[in-house]
Design an enzyme around this catalytic site. Structure first.
Site, PDB file in Angstrom:
ATOM      1  N   LYS A 119       0.840  -1.198   0.000  1.00  0.00           N
ATOM      2  CA  LYS A 119       0.000   0.000   0.000  1.00  0.00           C
ATOM      3  C   LYS A 119       0.878   1.252   0.000  1.00  0.00           C
ATOM      4  O   LYS A 119       0.696   2.172  -0.795  1.00  0.00           O
ATOM      5  CB  LYS A 119      -0.880  -0.024   1.251  1.00  0.00           C
ATOM      6  CG  LYS A 119      -1.822   1.152   1.367  1.00  0.00           C
ATOM      7  CD  LYS A 119      -2.403   1.311   2.777  1.00  0.00           C
ATOM      8  CE  LYS A 119      -2.970   0.046   3.362  1.00  0.00           C
ATOM      9  NZ  LYS A 119      -3.818   0.301   4.540  1.00  0.00           N
ATOM     10  N   LYS A 131       3.354  -2.126  11.307  1.00  0.00           N
ATOM     11  CA  LYS A 131       2.055  -2.030  11.992  1.00  0.00           C
ATOM     12  C   LYS A 131       2.251  -2.427  13.437  1.00  0.00           C
ATOM     13  O   LYS A 131       3.182  -3.176  13.753  1.00  0.00           O
ATOM     14  CB  LYS A 131       1.056  -2.989  11.351  1.00  0.00           C
ATOM     15  CG  LYS A 131      -0.376  -2.623  11.591  1.00  0.00           C
ATOM     16  CD  LYS A 131      -0.847  -1.617  10.552  1.00  0.00           C
ATOM     17  CE  LYS A 131      -2.263  -1.157  10.811  1.00  0.00           C
ATOM     18  NZ  LYS A 131      -2.797  -0.458   9.626  1.00  0.00           N
ATOM     19  N   ASP A 171      -5.329   3.470  13.818  1.00  0.00           N
ATOM     20  CA  ASP A 171      -6.049   2.422  13.092  1.00  0.00           C
ATOM     21  C   ASP A 171      -7.293   2.160  13.970  1.00  0.00           C
ATOM     22  O   ASP A 171      -7.662   3.040  14.760  1.00  0.00           O
ATOM     23  CB  ASP A 171      -5.172   1.160  12.926  1.00  0.00           C
ATOM     24  CG  ASP A 171      -5.707   0.190  11.882  1.00  0.00           C
ATOM     25  OD1 ASP A 171      -5.421   0.368  10.690  1.00  0.00           O
ATOM     26  OD2 ASP A 171      -6.439  -0.760  12.253  1.00  0.00           O
ATOM     27  N   ASN A 246     -13.839   5.904  11.824  1.00  0.00           N
ATOM     28  CA  ASN A 246     -13.261   7.000  11.051  1.00  0.00           C
ATOM     29  C   ASN A 246     -13.380   6.798   9.532  1.00  0.00           C
ATOM     30  O   ASN A 246     -13.753   7.718   8.800  1.00  0.00           O
ATOM     31  CB  ASN A 246     -11.794   7.136  11.492  1.00  0.00           C
ATOM     32  CG  ASN A 246     -11.033   8.097  10.650  1.00  0.00           C
ATOM     33  OD1 ASN A 246     -10.353   7.680   9.724  1.00  0.00           O
ATOM     34  ND2 ASN A 246     -11.158   9.372  10.929  1.00  0.00           N
TER      35      ASN A 246
HETATM   36  N1  GLU Z   1      -3.958   2.573   9.679  1.00  0.00           N
HETATM   37  C1  GLU Z   1      -3.972   3.201   8.407  1.00  0.00           C
HETATM   38  C2  GLU Z   1      -3.797   2.173   7.307  1.00  0.00           C
HETATM   39  O1  GLU Z   1      -4.260   1.068   7.443  1.00  0.00           O
HETATM   40  C3  GLU Z   1      -3.052   4.405   8.300  1.00  0.00           C
HETATM   41  C4  GLU Z   1      -1.638   4.218   8.708  1.00  0.00           C
HETATM   42  C5  GLU Z   1      -0.804   5.498   8.751  1.00  0.00           C
HETATM   43  O2  GLU Z   1      -1.344   6.571   8.533  1.00  0.00           O
HETATM   44  O3  GLU Z   1       0.389   5.364   9.034  1.00  0.00           O
HETATM   45  O4  GLU Z   1      -3.233   2.418   6.273  1.00  0.00           O
END
Ligand code: GLU
Length: 450
Positions: A119, A131, A171, A246
């Site tokens: 991603k 993560k 998240d 969110n």
């Molecule tokens: N938790 C979000 C995701 O799944 C954003 C992570 C971020 O902004 O570092 O991409």
């Protein structure tokens, strides 16, 4: 490199992971979903096989598991488990959110970290993948308990992060409140106001405009790009959205702004249907301000109804945005969506659609946008926050949204182009995986065996 040899290589790598990580089903699901699509990319790039790219890619650079002790409001000792998986930093500092939810374990964090690699590569913002999180559940906890938990969590995490190494964000279960407490403790422990160490911060102390809205807005922008390719538009179309966190809230807001009609929102207790289109002001009041159950929405809105424990996918619509959590859209849900004539499924959450449901939707001609591409607007805007922090600059809302819009168009176009180049035009799963993979693999190749 023949097709068969590439396939055999992938199978051997997957087998090693299945043995080594046999008790990590979510991670293996995310891994298989990527590996299954990489044959054409490996046929074109045999050097990736020689350099052991796949073997290295599926093994995190580092994973940290730690104890998080805290005192609840009755002064009882509580203990949770904390995680940070630093998966791949070939493109930049590890980047990815923290999830606080009772379902969190190493497998869940590894699946999320693995997805994040590709991603983040797709955003072209030079960020690696990571993560973290905890099995702590903020629901039903007082503010003081959440603060003490966050402080304890950061008391270990702070040694593993900084603005050039690893940059966590939110998240599920981690929003502005938690980021505030985490940042406060980081600042106290290090004695440094290091803005770029976390993203999703409050706007007066380094947070970026549009970061809150970015994941949901981005998913809708992505769907809009898909429709635009075929000369269509969101205007006037019904949408079903799952979730009410969110991502869901801001997907609903953007669908409405673009003239679409989002008719649902959900949480773990059930879903609401509002045929007039979800009232975004009321939804924000119920979920963001009061942190109440979604049934409260129906209780306050004439003509909206609450369906306990039902499946949101039973509600007919042309557009579907799964924005809740992993594996929430199964074959049964996909069948219901197909029966109602769905055109587009765009994942706002991470891996919300099961592999069987993805195949079913794609084979039925539905345009399917995987989370890696469709929900990349959140992390992309985090990277914009990092840029603003590094430059001690601050962009306004309009400028930030314009950048997000441009990034989502770019993610869409490079994903679509990869799907064409590797032989299956319009297969956004293949496109996102291969485009992300080739970028990371090239960086890893350049940087040697590390
Ligand atoms: N938790 C979000 C995701 O799944 C954003 C992570 C971020 O902004 O570092 O991409």
């Amino acid at each position: 490199m023949t097709h068969a040899a590439a396939k055999a290589h992938i199978e051997a790598v997957a087998e090693t992971a299945r043995t080594r990580s046999h008790n990590e089903p979510e991670f293996l699901q995310a891994m298989d979903e990527v590996l299954d699509t990489l044959v054409p990319a490996l046929v074109e790039h045999p050097e990736f096989i020689e350099a052991g790219i796949l073997e290295r890619l599926i093994e995190p650079e580092r994973q940290i598991i730690f104890r998080v002790p805290w005192l609840d409001d009755q002064n009882r000792v509580q203990v949770n488990r904390g995680f940070r998986v630093q998966f791949n930093s070939a493109l930049g500092p590890f980047k990815g959110g923290l999830r606080f939810h009772s379902s969190v374990n190493l497998s869940v964090i590894k699946f999320l970290g693995f997805e994040q690699i590709f991603k983040n590569a797709l955003t072209r913002q030079r960020i690696g993948g990571g993560k973290g999180g905890s099995d702590f559940d903020p629901h039903g906890k007082s503010d003081a308990e959440v603060m003490r938990f966050c402080q304890s969590f950061m008391t270990e995490l702070y040694r593993h992060i900084d603005d050039q190494t690893d940059v966590p964000a939110g998240d599920i279960g981690v929003g502005a409140r938690e980021i505030g407490y985490l940042f406060g403790q980081y600042r106290r422990l290090t004695g440094r106001h290091e803005s770029g160490v976390l993203t999703g911060k409050g706007k007066v102390w380094g947070g970026a405009e549009v970061r809150t809205e970015a994941t949901g807005y981005g998913a809708v922008f992505f769907a809009q790009e898909m429709l635009n390719r075929t000369g269509e538009d969101i205007d006037g179309r019904r949408a079903v959205v799952s979730g009410s966190g969110n991502v869901a809230i801001y997907a609903i807001e953007k669908i409405t702004q673009l003239g679409g009609v989002p008719v649902t929102a959900s949480d773990s207790s059930g879903y609401v249907v509002d045929e007039q289109g979800i009232d975004i002001g009321l939804l924000k009041q119920v979920k963001e301000v009061e942190r109440a159950r979604i049934s409260e929405y129906a209780a306050r809105k004439p003509n909206a109804r609450f369906v306990a424990n039902g499946s949101v996918w039973d509600v007919p619509a042309e557009l579907a945005f799964p924005c809740a959590t992993q594996n929430e859209l199964t074959v049964q849900g996909a069948r219901a969506l197909l029966d109602s004539g769905v055109r587009i499924v765009a994942e706002g959450a991470n891996m919300p659609t099961t592999p069987e449901a993805v195949v079913m939707l794609q084979q039925s001609g539905v345009l399917f946008a995987p989370g890696k591409a469709a929900n990349s607007g959140g992390v992309a805007t985090s990277a914009l926050e990092m840029s603003q922090n590094a430059a001690r600059d601050r962009w306004d809302f309009e400028q930030s949204e314009t950048r997000l819009r441009a990034i989502m168009r770019d993610v869409h176009d490079s994903t679509y182009e990869a799907s064409e180049r590797f032989g299956r035009p319009g297969d956004y799963v293949l496109g996102a995986n291969t485009a992300g993979f080739v970028t990371v693999a090239e960086a890893m190749l350049d940087q040697g065996v590390i």
